[in-house]
Design a protein around this motif. Structure first.
Motif: not given
Length: 307
Positions: A76, A170, A199, A205-206, A253, A285-289, A291
């Protein structure tokens, strides 16, 4: 300059697997070579960024057209391409993305062609250098090359790097403010829930996604500001008679140590009684990452209606 990965990545991935297999099966014509520099990720205020320059030399009698396949060295981290476009996506067994793109211009006999790729990492800058444990790869017309990746230290050093190992979960911390809906000129009520997400990690993630669940009395489909793409929710528990919604969070990101703010804009009908409407909740939440567990990425807020 073209952004490589955002919406539509999943749809592209299935078709790109066939593309990648066809590209890999080709033999490099004699006289076609590809070279690429080491990727040096420079520390910023938050996270890192850097680029590679891919050079394709065509010493054949025919133009080199078509495809370039690039595998990112760290999951990513792809950002943008210059010199290639129309990218489809695949993946390695360890979840690194493979971008299958078209060269923007044919490389004529005797000429060189270049493609520049930029990368971003959410990793926190450190006082010591770090190195990716995997190499990135490039393939053009059957010719291949690999490139290593090094994170420059905050003091400027690249030597004696430690292995870079990103977080696997995350570490988002979310806070939300209570909201008072006030009457507008048309008689309806409106108010905004301020949300801050921080964070504390560098899991791949994206981008960020958010969800909101509101109780009965609040209109469904609240807006998110800055505005982004929204769909129905499904992760948060919904109060009886209430509703939920999920949206992307603007900004892409988020780096380790960085904070981002946004608002949920809530409305209620003109005949809504004055007083408390109850409690809502939101998560990020993280997208494309991966849970997140533990609940630090979930916050609650109260909703009050006032003249």
């Amino acid at each position: 300059m073209r952004t490589v990965l955002r919406a539509g990545a999943v749809a592209l991935a299935a078709g790109s697997v066939l593309f990648g297999g066809a590209a890999a099966a080709q033999a490099a014509p004699a006289g076609v070579t590809v070279s690429v520099n080491r990727l040096i990720l420079e520390p910023g205020q938050f996270g890192h960024s850097g680029s590679i320059r891919i050079t394709v030399k065509n010493r054949t009698s025919e133009p080199v057209r078509g495809n370039i396949a690039i595998t990112e060295p760290i999951e990513s981290t792809f950002d943008q391409f210059l010199g290639a476009s129309g990218c489809g996506l695949g993946a390695t067994g360890d979840n690194r993305t493979i971008a299958y793109c078209n060269l923007d211009n044919a490389i004529q006999p005797g000429a060189n062609g270049t493609v520049t790729v930029t990368f971003r990492s959410p990793a926190k800058p450190q006082a010591f250098a770090q190195a990716a444990t995997q190499s990135g790869t490039v393939e053009v017309a059957g010719a291949t090359a690999e490139f290593a990746t090094v994170f420059r230290s905050t003091s400027g050093k690249l030597t004696n790097p430690a292995p870079y190992v990103p977080d696997t979960e995350p570490k988002l911390a979310v806070t939300a403010g209570d909201v008072t809906l006030t009457r507008q000129q048309d008689g309806t009520f409106l108010g905004a829930v301020p949300v801050t997400v921080r964070s504390n990690g560098d899991a791949p993630h994206r981008g960020l996604g958010a969800e909101i669940a509101t109780p009965a009395g609040v209109n469904g489909w609240p807006e998110i500001f800055p505005s982004e793409v929204c769909v129905g929710g499904g992760e948060l528990p919904v109060p009886p008679g209430g509703s939920s919604e999920a949206c992307s969070v603007a900004g892409g990101q988020i780096a380790e140590g960085q904070e981002r703010t946004f608002e949920w804009v809530l409305t209620a009908p003109a005949d809504t009684p004055i007083g408390s409407l109850g409690t809502g909740s939101t998560l990020v939440r993280l997208e494309q990452g991966p849970s997140q567990t533990g609940g630090a990425n979930i916050a609650t807020f109260t909703i009050t209606v006032a003249e």
